[in-house]
Motif scaffolding. Sequence first.
Motif, PDB file in Angstrom:
ATOM      1  N   THR A 237     126.227 -69.708  20.309  1.00 55.01           N
ATOM      2  CA  THR A 237     125.144 -69.285  19.414  1.00 55.01           C
ATOM      3  C   THR A 237     123.837 -69.126  20.173  1.00 55.01           C
ATOM      4  O   THR A 237     122.808 -68.836  19.564  1.00 55.01           O
ATOM      5  CB  THR A 237     124.964 -70.310  18.282  1.00 55.01           C
ATOM      6  OG1 THR A 237     124.734 -71.616  18.854  1.00 55.01           O
ATOM      7  CG2 THR A 237     126.191 -70.379  17.403  1.00 55.01           C
ATOM      8  N   LEU A 238     123.864 -69.319  21.490  1.00 54.82           N
ATOM      9  CA  LEU A 238     122.664 -69.174  22.299  1.00 54.82           C
ATOM     10  C   LEU A 238     122.392 -67.695  22.585  1.00 54.82           C
ATOM     11  O   LEU A 238     123.292 -66.856  22.509  1.00 54.82           O
ATOM     12  CB  LEU A 238     122.816 -69.934  23.621  1.00 54.82           C
ATOM     13  CG  LEU A 238     123.123 -71.425  23.506  1.00 54.82           C
ATOM     14  CD1 LEU A 238     123.298 -72.032  24.895  1.00 54.82           C
ATOM     15  CD2 LEU A 238     122.031 -72.151  22.742  1.00 54.82           C
ATOM     16  N   GLY A 260     137.975 -74.271  22.853  1.00 55.68           N
ATOM     17  CA  GLY A 260     137.047 -73.737  23.853  1.00 55.68           C
ATOM     18  C   GLY A 260     135.615 -74.201  23.688  1.00 55.68           C
ATOM     19  O   GLY A 260     134.695 -73.433  23.977  1.00 55.68           O
ATOM     20  N   LEU A 261     135.397 -75.452  23.255  1.00 61.02           N
ATOM     21  CA  LEU A 261     134.036 -75.981  23.174  1.00 61.02           C
ATOM     22  C   LEU A 261     133.535 -76.340  24.573  1.00 61.02           C
ATOM     23  O   LEU A 261     134.271 -76.300  25.556  1.00 61.02           O
ATOM     24  CB  LEU A 261     133.991 -77.191  22.252  1.00 61.02           C
ATOM     25  CG  LEU A 261     134.386 -76.959  20.789  1.00 61.02           C
ATOM     26  CD1 LEU A 261     134.160 -78.220  19.971  1.00 61.02           C
ATOM     27  CD2 LEU A 261     133.629 -75.790  20.189  1.00 61.02           C
ATOM     28  N   THR A 262     132.266 -76.730  24.652  1.00 62.96           N
ATOM     29  CA  THR A 262     131.627 -76.975  25.933  1.00 62.96           C
ATOM     30  C   THR A 262     132.336 -78.072  26.723  1.00 62.96           C
ATOM     31  O   THR A 262     132.854 -79.038  26.164  1.00 62.96           O
ATOM     32  CB  THR A 262     130.149 -77.350  25.737  1.00 62.96           C
ATOM     33  OG1 THR A 262     129.556 -77.606  27.011  1.00 62.96           O
ATOM     34  CG2 THR A 262     130.025 -78.595  24.876  1.00 62.96           C
ATOM     35  N   GLN A 263     132.324 -77.910  28.043  1.00 64.47           N
ATOM     36  CA  GLN A 263     132.863 -78.933  28.938  1.00 64.47           C
ATOM     37  C   GLN A 263     131.767 -79.845  29.482  1.00 64.47           C
ATOM     38  O   GLN A 263     132.056 -80.771  30.241  1.00 64.47           O
ATOM     39  CB  GLN A 263     133.596 -78.261  30.101  1.00 64.47           C
ATOM     40  CG  GLN A 263     134.748 -77.384  29.653  1.00 64.47           C
ATOM     41  CD  GLN A 263     135.375 -76.629  30.791  1.00 64.47           C
ATOM     42  OE1 GLN A 263     136.130 -77.174  31.588  1.00 64.47           O
ATOM     43  NE2 GLN A 263     135.062 -75.341  30.892  1.00 64.47           N
ATOM     44  N   ALA A 264     130.523 -79.578  29.081  1.00 61.15           N
ATOM     45  CA  ALA A 264     129.387 -80.411  29.474  1.00 61.15           C
ATOM     46  C   ALA A 264     128.607 -80.759  28.203  1.00 61.15           C
ATOM     47  O   ALA A 264     127.532 -80.209  27.950  1.00 61.15           O
ATOM     48  CB  ALA A 264     128.504 -79.678  30.477  1.00 61.15           C
ATOM     49  N   PRO A 265     129.145 -81.662  27.384  1.00 64.90           N
ATOM     50  CA  PRO A 265     128.558 -81.885  26.053  1.00 64.90           C
ATOM     51  C   PRO A 265     127.176 -82.510  26.059  1.00 64.90           C
ATOM     52  O   PRO A 265     126.472 -82.435  25.054  1.00 64.90           O
ATOM     53  CB  PRO A 265     129.576 -82.815  25.377  1.00 64.90           C
ATOM     54  CG  PRO A 265     130.293 -83.489  26.487  1.00 64.90           C
ATOM     55  CD  PRO A 265     130.330 -82.489  27.609  1.00 64.90           C
ATOM     56  N   PRO A 269     122.152 -75.805  28.506  1.00 67.21           N
ATOM     57  CA  PRO A 269     122.048 -74.809  29.590  1.00 67.21           C
ATOM     58  C   PRO A 269     120.626 -74.574  30.087  1.00 67.21           C
ATOM     59  O   PRO A 269     120.421 -74.432  31.294  1.00 67.21           O
ATOM     60  CB  PRO A 269     122.635 -73.542  28.956  1.00 67.21           C
ATOM     61  CG  PRO A 269     123.516 -74.038  27.862  1.00 67.21           C
ATOM     62  CD  PRO A 269     122.850 -75.268  27.328  1.00 67.21           C
ATOM     63  N   ASP A 270     119.636 -74.532  29.204  1.00 65.86           N
ATOM     64  CA  ASP A 270     118.272 -74.206  29.636  1.00 65.86           C
ATOM     65  C   ASP A 270     117.716 -75.216  30.646  1.00 65.86           C
ATOM     66  O   ASP A 270     117.207 -74.812  31.704  1.00 65.86           O
ATOM     67  CB  ASP A 270     117.357 -74.095  28.419  1.00 65.86           C
ATOM     68  CG  ASP A 270     117.614 -72.826  27.622  1.00 65.86           C
ATOM     69  OD1 ASP A 270     118.296 -71.926  28.163  1.00 65.86           O
ATOM     70  OD2 ASP A 270     117.156 -72.727  26.475  1.00 65.86           O
ATOM     71  N   PRO A 271     117.784 -76.541  30.366  1.00 66.49           N
ATOM     72  CA  PRO A 271     117.324 -77.484  31.400  1.00 66.49           C
ATOM     73  C   PRO A 271     118.130 -77.397  32.688  1.00 66.49           C
ATOM     74  O   PRO A 271     117.574 -77.566  33.783  1.00 66.49           O
ATOM     75  CB  PRO A 271     117.498 -78.852  30.729  1.00 66.49           C
ATOM     76  CG  PRO A 271     117.518 -78.581  29.273  1.00 66.49           C
ATOM     77  CD  PRO A 271     118.148 -77.238  29.130  1.00 66.49           C
ATOM     78  N   MET A 272     119.432 -77.123  32.568  1.00 67.89           N
ATOM     79  CA  MET A 272     120.263 -77.017  33.765  1.00 67.89           C
ATOM     80  C   MET A 272     119.825 -75.840  34.635  1.00 67.89           C
ATOM     81  O   MET A 272     119.721 -75.958  35.866  1.00 67.89           O
ATOM     82  CB  MET A 272     121.731 -76.847  33.363  1.00 67.89           C
ATOM     83  CG  MET A 272     122.393 -78.061  32.749  1.00 67.89           C
ATOM     84  SD  MET A 272     122.590 -79.428  33.900  1.00 67.89           S
ATOM     85  CE  MET A 272     121.199 -80.450  33.387  1.00 67.89           C
ATOM     86  N   ILE A 273     119.558 -74.703  34.005  1.00 74.70           N
ATOM     87  CA  ILE A 273     119.121 -73.533  34.772  1.00 74.70           C
ATOM     88  C   ILE A 273     117.750 -73.778  35.388  1.00 74.70           C
ATOM     89  O   ILE A 273     117.476 -73.386  36.528  1.00 74.70           O
ATOM     90  CB  ILE A 273     119.121 -72.278  33.880  1.00 74.70           C
ATOM     91  CG1 ILE A 273     120.549 -71.925  33.470  1.00 74.70           C
ATOM     92  CG2 ILE A 273     118.487 -71.095  34.599  1.00 74.70           C
ATOM     93  CD1 ILE A 273     120.656 -70.729  32.547  1.00 74.70           C
ATOM     94  N   PRO A 443     126.168 -78.506  35.811  1.00 75.51           N
ATOM     95  CA  PRO A 443     127.103 -77.714  35.001  1.00 75.51           C
ATOM     96  C   PRO A 443     126.376 -76.917  33.927  1.00 75.51           C
ATOM     97  O   PRO A 443     125.628 -77.473  33.127  1.00 75.51           O
ATOM     98  CB  PRO A 443     128.028 -78.778  34.393  1.00 75.51           C
ATOM     99  CG  PRO A 443     127.225 -80.038  34.409  1.00 75.51           C
ATOM    100  CD  PRO A 443     126.332 -79.953  35.604  1.00 75.51           C
ATOM    101  N   ILE A 444     126.611 -75.626  33.923  1.00 74.78           N
ATOM    102  CA  ILE A 444     125.970 -74.728  32.955  1.00 74.78           C
ATOM    103  C   ILE A 444     127.069 -74.138  32.079  1.00 74.78           C
ATOM    104  O   ILE A 444     127.864 -73.311  32.533  1.00 74.78           O
ATOM    105  CB  ILE A 444     125.174 -73.613  33.660  1.00 74.78           C
ATOM    106  CG1 ILE A 444     124.116 -74.215  34.594  1.00 74.78           C
ATOM    107  CG2 ILE A 444     124.518 -72.690  32.637  1.00 74.78           C
ATOM    108  CD1 ILE A 444     123.397 -73.192  35.450  1.00 74.78           C
ATOM    109  N   ASP A 445     127.118 -74.575  30.848  1.00 78.69           N
ATOM    110  CA  ASP A 445     128.147 -74.119  29.910  1.00 78.69           C
ATOM    111  C   ASP A 445     127.460 -73.686  28.628  1.00 78.69           C
ATOM    112  O   ASP A 445     126.861 -74.501  27.919  1.00 78.69           O
ATOM    113  CB  ASP A 445     129.143 -75.246  29.625  1.00 78.69           C
ATOM    114  CG  ASP A 445     130.414 -74.742  28.958  1.00 78.69           C
ATOM    115  OD1 ASP A 445     130.370 -73.635  28.368  1.00 78.69           O
ATOM    116  OD2 ASP A 445     131.439 -75.435  29.008  1.00 78.69           O
ATOM    117  N   THR A 446     127.511 -72.397  28.339  1.00 75.97           N
ATOM    118  CA  THR A 446     126.823 -71.857  27.162  1.00 75.97           C
ATOM    119  C   THR A 446     127.677 -71.888  25.895  1.00 75.97           C
ATOM    120  O   THR A 446     127.213 -71.481  24.839  1.00 75.97           O
ATOM    121  CB  THR A 446     126.388 -70.404  27.426  1.00 75.97           C
ATOM    122  OG1 THR A 446     127.549 -69.609  27.713  1.00 75.97           O
ATOM    123  CG2 THR A 446     125.434 -70.332  28.605  1.00 75.97           C
ATOM    124  N   SER A 447     128.919 -72.349  25.994  1.00 82.48           N
ATOM    125  CA  SER A 447     129.766 -72.378  24.803  1.00 82.48           C
ATOM    126  C   SER A 447     129.285 -73.464  23.843  1.00 82.48           C
ATOM    127  O   SER A 447     128.466 -74.325  24.179  1.00 82.48           O
ATOM    128  CB  SER A 447     131.228 -72.608  25.188  1.00 82.48           C
ATOM    129  OG  SER A 447     131.365 -73.762  25.980  1.00 82.48           O
TER     130      SER A 447
END
Length: 770
Positions: A237-238, A260-265, A269-273, A443-447
């Motif tokens: 939904t991002l 297929g949910l996130t692998q980095a719960p 993503p924004d702080p990771m990037i 880890p950047i996971d947008t799911s």
Amino acid sequence: MRFHCLSDDPNRPCNIIQFKNSVIMLDCGLNLTPLQHYLPIPLVSSIYNLPSISASGDVNIETELRESNGRAYLDAEPEVLPPTQEFFNFRDVDVILISNYNYMLALPYITENTGFKGKILCTEPTLLLGRIFMEELIEYLDRAPRLNKPGKWKQFKQYLPPPLSDLRNVDDLKPLYTLAAVNSCLAKVEVVGHNERMDCFGLIQVTSVSSGYCIGSCNWILSTGFEKIVYVSASSTLTTHPRAIDQQSIKNADCMILTGLTQAPTQMPDPMIGDFCRLVCDTLKSNGNVLIPCFPSGIIYDLFECLAGQMEMNGLSTLPLYFFSPVADSSLAYSNIMAEWLSTAKHNRVYLPEEPFVHGNLIRNGRLKSFKNLQDEGVNAEYRQPCVVFCGHPSLRFGDAVHFIELWGNNPNNLIIFTEPSVDYLEALAPFQPLEMKAISKPIDTSLNFIQAKKLITDSRPRCLVIPESYSHPPPGMDKFYTDKIVGLTIRPILGGGFGFLQKSTSYINIDRDKFSFGNSRSLKYLLKMSAFCLKYNNLIKLSTGLSGGHAYPTASDLCIDVNIPTFKYNKFDIMKLPVERSYENIGIDQVLAESLVPAEIRPGVALATITGKLVVRDNKYTLLPISVVKADPDKGTTSKKTPQKSGKSAAKRKTSEEEGEMDTSVSGPVIQSIPLTEQRPNHYLYGKLNTAEFVQKLATMGFQDAKAESGGNGGFPVTIHLPAQDILMQVEENSTHILYDQPENCSPEETEKLREKVKQAFLACINKF
């Protein structure tokens, strides 16, 4: 509907549903986790100079085992784990639906040499990008093929040292497919667009709708006109570069299958990037190089854009970005010609006209350079340091990343950043220890994370939900991570730096970067996995989490799916019966038959018309055709009188034609075509329920004086009526009536037929009809 699970990894799904005599496979992910047990494949053989080890017992497999840093690795051709074939016969699969290019890497194992003859459906970007993923894997393994083929170690797994002895499903491991198999497999794929409805053999209509995860990714809607099944896989939904998720189309389903949910719960993503760009810039300022193991498509497009902007803001725009991959040029080109599959903002750039992605401009300005491999002609001329290198493979078992680790591993100014959430970076780096270069996991996971998934489920309102069992509780160690008291940790560096061992202590030790507290964990394994980097500093190792300051820790309930909807949980090899059943079927009416209908108004606003026709089933589609009519000679009208026979031969011919129901054109006079009983129009239509009391009275008036009626529980259905003298038993249910009788002794068939006719007349007299 039956549901079968063929995968134990929700992020490499492979599921099968059976519904309406159709078998549909949902994705076919390839599990690459077994690669971590193999030695890396370098361009030079220095890493092969490792001691061999022997297994326990009288087992001679020393040529297949090597030791590195006290751990055993397989020195053989790497193998992967596709969906198992023993559990379900792939020959029976009618349709394979692919959600995104990450979930189609096992497709050649399913379609080739298995007897598969069904359809394969996916979007155009999924097909193109899935092909380059497969080609990259094949190219990496073909560059430096292993001399040792998979041999005896599988037969003696129990004798191997850990962790090899703990491997599961070793009999299902297979070598990677060939390029010929990939071409044959992908030639069978049919391309669909978003919101395009496809008919699958007349049984089910499938529609792909955008999932918002990556270019061309989709969720699938399976509908029959009366039932609706939604398959939600790897959605987001991002707001990123793919087209936004279509949430409206997946609402009000009879069943939602979620995976297929996130692998980095715990990492957004924004702080990771943001941390990723800052760490890269800091390393470049200290004259260090940055290595980023990555896949050839996906989040890498966003990293190019964000990193280029941050480097320009920090005065580092003159430093180069390199992208090494056998399919680098194809990936960069495809991404900029698929504007209709991108977000609104990037799609609108096409009309300016500009390229949707920034990397097109970076390539023209010479800031981003792509090469197929290190032997490319332009590498020596263009290569300079410090630099940032994007290359594969994230597992660090093959590809150009292996060479760069050997090249840069002894310099503490250099940095390797892992952004792929599917890779355990500690396991990936283990064969290369000791290393001086810093290692960071971002880890950047947008799911969808669990909070977003629960909101999506609540808004979609499905009647039932199907999820992996692992989604029903927090990940291992996560519940303690947020509830235990803070414990002191002693940190010891190992030789060469890079990793530390954590132990309980009686005193508190700050583990921080910029006053960053780690805290609250007794799980060594989870603490190491959550760490973003390990840095040797004053005989201590500082660990940084991926959580930025000021962010609240999620609770245990935020790391699982718990909704007030009937939920079915599954594990690998589970077979479940889901509450989705066939209730109705669509029937088409022939045009001639439809024009003959004359509706009659039975009350204001309600009209009724009776219809009688011949039901024809063809290609799983139902059609009601007009009943056969009597054909007659138009000149002489329809009459039943016989015409004189001209001769015995002609009469014999006429008799034969009448018996076979054919038209006799050799004689004059009207001819009536016989109509089978099953195609004759009924005299009346029955409806409603049988009144049993009236039925018993009617039987008495017709001479059946000994009729006995017994009601069901609480005086309701079923009602049993018994005629002892005639040996007739009748059972009246709420929606049906059964009459059982046999020919009594000393009773001729003619008398039995008369008896049956009396019961029939009594029954028809007591039920509504028109």
